[in-house]
Design a protein around this motif. Sequence first.
Motif, PDB file in Angstrom:
ATOM      1  N   UNK A 127       0.881  -1.136  -0.259  1.00  0.00           N
ATOM      2  CA  UNK A 127       0.183  -0.112  -0.169  1.00  0.00           C
ATOM      3  C   UNK A 127       0.866   1.236   0.127  1.00  0.00           C
ATOM      4  N   UNK A 128       0.635   2.149  -0.833  1.00  0.00           N
ATOM      5  CA  UNK A 128       1.329   3.430  -1.039  1.00  0.00           C
ATOM      6  C   UNK A 128       0.672   4.651  -0.657  1.00  0.00           C
ATOM      7  N   UNK A 129       1.194   5.423   0.275  1.00  0.00           N
ATOM      8  CA  UNK A 129       0.544   6.449   0.520  1.00  0.00           C
ATOM      9  C   UNK A 129       1.570   7.670   0.739  1.00  0.00           C
ATOM     10  N   UNK A 130       1.093   8.834   1.299  1.00  0.00           N
ATOM     11  CA  UNK A 130       2.024   9.856   1.471  1.00  0.00           C
ATOM     12  C   UNK A 130       1.756  11.027   2.410  1.00  0.00           C
ATOM     13  N   UNK A 131       2.501  11.777   3.002  1.00  0.00           N
ATOM     14  CA  UNK A 131       2.033  12.900   3.979  1.00  0.00           C
ATOM     15  C   UNK A 131       1.151  13.817   3.137  1.00  0.00           C
ATOM     16  N   UNK A 132       1.429  13.896   1.790  1.00  0.00           N
ATOM     17  CA  UNK A 132       0.813  14.791   0.975  1.00  0.00           C
ATOM     18  C   UNK A 132      -0.441  14.493   0.710  1.00  0.00           C
ATOM     19  N   UNK A 133      -0.904  13.336   0.688  1.00  0.00           N
ATOM     20  CA  UNK A 133      -2.173  12.796   0.441  1.00  0.00           C
ATOM     21  C   UNK A 133      -3.369  12.919   1.741  1.00  0.00           C
ATOM     22  N   UNK A 134      -2.746  12.902   2.893  1.00  0.00           N
ATOM     23  CA  UNK A 134      -3.559  13.537   4.061  1.00  0.00           C
ATOM     24  C   UNK A 134      -4.572  12.310   4.354  1.00  0.00           C
ATOM     25  N   UNK A 135      -4.085  10.937   4.019  1.00  0.00           N
ATOM     26  CA  UNK A 135      -5.078   9.802   4.212  1.00  0.00           C
ATOM     27  C   UNK A 135      -4.374   8.915   4.893  1.00  0.00           C
ATOM     28  N   UNK A 136      -3.271   9.099   5.720  1.00  0.00           N
ATOM     29  CA  UNK A 136      -2.393   8.043   6.374  1.00  0.00           C
ATOM     30  C   UNK A 136      -3.308   7.368   7.565  1.00  0.00           C
ATOM     31  N   UNK A 137      -3.876   8.252   8.061  1.00  0.00           N
ATOM     32  CA  UNK A 137      -4.610   7.632   9.348  1.00  0.00           C
ATOM     33  C   UNK A 137      -5.652   6.650   8.899  1.00  0.00           C
ATOM     34  N   UNK A 138      -6.539   6.800   7.639  1.00  0.00           N
ATOM     35  CA  UNK A 138      -7.313   6.031   6.857  1.00  0.00           C
ATOM     36  C   UNK A 138      -6.686   4.751   6.346  1.00  0.00           C
ATOM     37  N   UNK A 139      -5.441   4.782   5.672  1.00  0.00           N
ATOM     38  CA  UNK A 139      -4.847   3.699   5.311  1.00  0.00           C
ATOM     39  C   UNK A 139      -4.423   3.013   6.636  1.00  0.00           C
ATOM     40  N   UNK A 140      -3.819   3.483   7.568  1.00  0.00           N
ATOM     41  CA  UNK A 140      -3.479   2.717   8.791  1.00  0.00           C
ATOM     42  C   UNK A 140      -4.599   1.989   9.469  1.00  0.00           C
ATOM     43  N   UNK A 141      -5.602   2.520   9.296  1.00  0.00           N
ATOM     44  CA  UNK A 141      -7.011   1.809   9.992  1.00  0.00           C
ATOM     45  C   UNK A 141      -7.308   0.772   9.187  1.00  0.00           C
ATOM     46  N   UNK A 142      -7.322   0.961   7.789  1.00  0.00           N
ATOM     47  CA  UNK A 142      -7.483  -0.121   6.965  1.00  0.00           C
ATOM     48  C   UNK A 142      -6.607  -1.466   7.239  1.00  0.00           C
ATOM     49  N   UNK A 143      -5.408  -1.181   7.189  1.00  0.00           N
ATOM     50  CA  UNK A 143      -4.499  -2.171   7.609  1.00  0.00           C
ATOM     51  C   UNK A 143      -4.846  -2.817   8.854  1.00  0.00           C
ATOM     52  N   UNK A 144      -5.161  -2.264   9.819  1.00  0.00           N
ATOM     53  CA  UNK A 144      -5.400  -2.551  11.009  1.00  0.00           C
ATOM     54  C   UNK A 144      -6.659  -3.488  11.114  1.00  0.00           C
ATOM     55  N   UNK A 145      -7.503  -2.902  10.474  1.00  0.00           N
ATOM     56  CA  UNK A 145      -9.069  -3.586  10.440  1.00  0.00           C
ATOM     57  C   UNK A 145      -9.216  -4.803   9.456  1.00  0.00           C
ATOM     58  N   UNK A 146      -7.979  -4.847   8.653  1.00  0.00           N
ATOM     59  CA  UNK A 146      -8.121  -6.092   7.790  1.00  0.00           C
ATOM     60  C   UNK A 146      -7.754  -7.338   8.288  1.00  0.00           C
ATOM     61  N   UNK A 147      -7.274  -7.389   9.517  1.00  0.00           N
ATOM     62  CA  UNK A 147      -7.050  -8.693  10.177  1.00  0.00           C
ATOM     63  C   UNK A 147      -5.758  -9.093   9.791  1.00  0.00           C
ATOM     64  N   UNK A 148      -4.987  -8.624   8.905  1.00  0.00           N
ATOM     65  CA  UNK A 148      -3.465  -9.289   8.522  1.00  0.00           C
ATOM     66  C   UNK A 148      -2.371  -8.604   9.522  1.00  0.00           C
ATOM     67  N   UNK A 149      -1.569  -9.492   9.865  1.00  0.00           N
ATOM     68  CA  UNK A 149      -0.540  -9.051  10.557  1.00  0.00           C
ATOM     69  C   UNK A 149       0.148  -8.043   9.931  1.00  0.00           C
ATOM     70  N   UNK A 150       0.824  -7.022  10.590  1.00  0.00           N
ATOM     71  CA  UNK A 150       1.575  -5.870  10.172  1.00  0.00           C
ATOM     72  C   UNK A 150       2.500  -6.073   9.194  1.00  0.00           C
ATOM     73  N   UNK A 151       3.300  -7.333   9.610  1.00  0.00           N
ATOM     74  CA  UNK A 151       4.365  -7.889   8.622  1.00  0.00           C
ATOM     75  C   UNK A 151       3.965  -8.431   7.314  1.00  0.00           C
ATOM     76  N   UNK A 152       2.695  -8.657   7.262  1.00  0.00           N
ATOM     77  CA  UNK A 152       2.074  -9.035   5.931  1.00  0.00           C
ATOM     78  C   UNK A 152       1.998  -7.891   4.898  1.00  0.00           C
ATOM     79  N   UNK A 153       1.910  -6.700   5.456  1.00  0.00           N
ATOM     80  CA  UNK A 153       1.535  -5.557   4.420  1.00  0.00           C
ATOM     81  C   UNK A 153       2.702  -4.511   4.148  1.00  0.00           C
ATOM     82  N   UNK A 154       3.384  -4.415   3.077  1.00  0.00           N
ATOM     83  CA  UNK A 154       4.370  -3.470   2.845  1.00  0.00           C
ATOM     84  C   UNK A 154       3.626  -2.131   2.626  1.00  0.00           C
ATOM     85  N   UNK A 155       4.128  -1.216   3.584  1.00  0.00           N
ATOM     86  CA  UNK A 155       3.388   0.450   3.650  1.00  0.00           C
ATOM     87  C   UNK A 155       4.316   1.374   3.155  1.00  0.00           C
TER      88      UNK A 155
END
Length: 244
Positions: free
Chosen positions: A29-57
């Motif tokens: 998953x690719x985000x950036x400070x400029x995109x102003x959606x880091x919190x939403x990306x982080x929440x989606x990764x968290x809520x996906x049920x996948x382990x953090x080490x399974x997702x390349x951020x």
Amino acid sequence: MIGFGTWQLGSRTAYESVRAALEIGYRHIDTATLYQNEADVGRAVKDSGLGREQVFVTTKLRPQDARHARRTLESSLRLLDTGYVDLWLIHWPTGQDELVSTWRELLSAKDAGLARNVGVSNYSPALIDELTEATGQQPAVNQVSWSPAQHDPALLDEHRRRGIAVEGYSGLKNTDMRDPVLTGIAQRHGVTPAQVVLRWHLEHDIAILPRSSRREHIAANFDLDGFALTKDEVTAIDTLTRTG
């Protein structure tokens, strides 16, 4: 090699699209400070049920934040709700005065374990060499705009010689999907022109970052394993490069 881009995805859309991408099978998953959606990306990764080490951020530093790069990364990590990012990039070149000092800040963050890998975006090979010569460490990645119309074999070779991975963004946005070369190849393989363009990037070992807010497009952009382009097809797409 197949990342999900989040540029221009607003808060709710970013969350829902990243959740859909992770359900479909994306693990980058690719985000950036400029995109102003880091919190939403982080929440989606968290809520996906996948382990953090399974997702390349990946996230990116705006050049205007260069003077307080570490603080900016720490803010990104809080928003993403993670202790580290897998890749931190300088979003586009800083001014000459801050070129090397900003790169040193990224290397320092890597040493501190806040970023597993560090790199740049929209940098020329000459600028990359400047960073490498000053620090002895080169960027792992250069993320650049890439499409059939912008295909530059010499530039790709410059990165290959240095052992730097190339990530291409806006590959679909900058391509005429009605071009007969693309529609003809798509018809032969029973896929869409967009899938042909994305597969073409992969044939050149360029990582891709397609973005969409529509689940069917998110799924189609990931579904690239069922076909491969022939050498002649790759060459035909290469020749779509605009000249002059």
